[in-house]
Design an enzyme around this catalytic site. Structure first.
Site, short mmCIF file in Angstrom:
data_model
loop_
_atom_site.label_atom_id
_atom_site.label_comp_id
_atom_site.label_asym_id
_atom_site.label_seq_id
_atom_site.Cartn_x
_atom_site.Cartn_y
_atom_site.Cartn_z
N CYS A 82 -53.12 -16.73 -15.93
CA CYS A 82 -52.08 -17.53 -15.27
C CYS A 82 -51.59 -16.91 -13.97
O CYS A 82 -51.42 -17.62 -12.97
CB CYS A 82 -50.92 -17.76 -16.23
SG CYS A 82 -50.09 -16.27 -16.83
N HIS A 117 -45.34 -16.54 -19.31
CA HIS A 117 -46.29 -17.43 -18.65
C HIS A 117 -45.74 -17.76 -17.27
O HIS A 117 -44.52 -17.76 -17.06
CB HIS A 117 -46.47 -18.70 -19.49
CG HIS A 117 -47.45 -19.68 -18.92
ND1 HIS A 117 -48.71 -19.31 -18.49
CD2 HIS A 117 -47.36 -21.03 -18.71
CE1 HIS A 117 -49.36 -20.38 -18.07
NE2 HIS A 117 -48.56 -21.42 -18.18
N SER A 134 -53.94 -21.90 -18.27
CA SER A 134 -53.37 -21.54 -19.57
C SER A 134 -54.41 -21.83 -20.65
O SER A 134 -55.38 -22.57 -20.42
CB SER A 134 -52.09 -22.34 -19.84
OG SER A 134 -51.64 -22.14 -21.17
#
Length: 279
Positions: A82, A117, A134
């Site tokens: 990510c 994330h 992702s």
């Protein structure tokens, strides 16, 4: 019967792995079409499931250095995670000045463990979306259709709930410059919201306020900014002027005459002008 030796990929086999072609922007393309092309290129690289990060990304590194890493990603064409996708997304959208880019970081909790994330938020013509990578298809790119920043973050939170993840914190950065040669680092967390303390309405209010401030260019990145404050209640990030009475305002103006200005010693003046304490 002897056991056959394990298969080892040869150097030639590695060198001949397919390298996807980098998308080329055409004047006839719309911004949403270009974002789809960029996202498809990153999907072609695939998500890195190996547990080893192939490219070192230091968030404190200047933008020009991170852009060099993005060029390396394209040359090597290896799977990415990510954070690498955010840097690559910035690189591939540089020069498209009608598109603003900024980071959106998430901290979630599942089964007693915390997970982090980050995606690249995008804004154009009154609509928000995102680019990214992702393991989950609904936690990366979002179409450029969301009316507010709060609406976009709420969409990610809904996606997290499908996997029984509880959103704990959201960090929003500032717009990333389109000049790939600037030496300043990316502002990753100008706004930090504690979702555990804020309700949905307060979260949306804070995000929409931050989005307005960014659109009005009130918030500016600086290497000597004051410390980031975590906001659990609605507080304005816009600079406010203190109310000064007419008498004090007049006295302040009068004190600026050459005869009344207090001059600092040369050594102290040089020190204060040339350096600032960074926290």
């Amino acid at each position: 019967m002897p056991t056959p030796p394990p298969q080892v990929h040869s150097q030639v086999e590695y060198e001949n792995h397919s390298i996807p072609s980098v998308p080329t922007f055409k004047p006839s393309m719309s911004v949403p079409d270009w974002l789809v092309a960029v996202q498809n290129f990153m999907k072609t690289l695939q998500y890195n499931h190996t547990g080893t990060q192939f490219f070192e990304i230091k968030k404190s590194r200047p933008l020009c250095g991170l852009m060099e890493t993005a060029r390396e990603m394209i040359r090597e064409s290896l799977p990415i995670k990510c954070l690498e996708a955010v840097i690559l997304g910035i690189y591939l959208t540089n020069g498209l000045t009608s598109l603003e880019r900024f980071s959106i970081s998430f901290k979630t909790q599942f089964s007693g463990h915390c997970f982090h994330h980050v995606v690249l938020g995008v804004y154009c013509n009154g609509r928000y979306g995102s680019l990214g990578m992702s393991r989950r298809q609904d936690l990366m790119d979002k179409p450029l259709t969301h009316r507010t920043l709060g609406e976009l973050v709420a969409e990610f939170e809904s996606s997290y709930k499908r996997y029984q993840h509880t959103l704990k914190k959201v960090k929003i950065g500032l717009y990333v410059p389109h000049d790939p040669h600037v030496f300043q680092p990316i502002e990753w967390k100008h706004l930090v919201l504690n979702a555990a303390r804020l309700g949905p309405q307060e979260m949306r209010k804070e995000l929409e306020k931050h989005g307005r401030d960014m659109r009005m260019k009130i918030l500016k990145s600086s290497s000597a900014q004051s410390p980031i404050k975590e906001r659990s209640r609605g507080k304005s990030l816009s600079p406010r002027r203190r109310q000064i009475s007419p008498q004090r305002r007049f006295a302040h103006r009068r004190d600026k005459s050459p005869a009344s200005v207090e001059r600092k010693p040369p050594e102290l003046s040089t020190l204060n002008d040339g350096y600032q304490i960074r926290i």
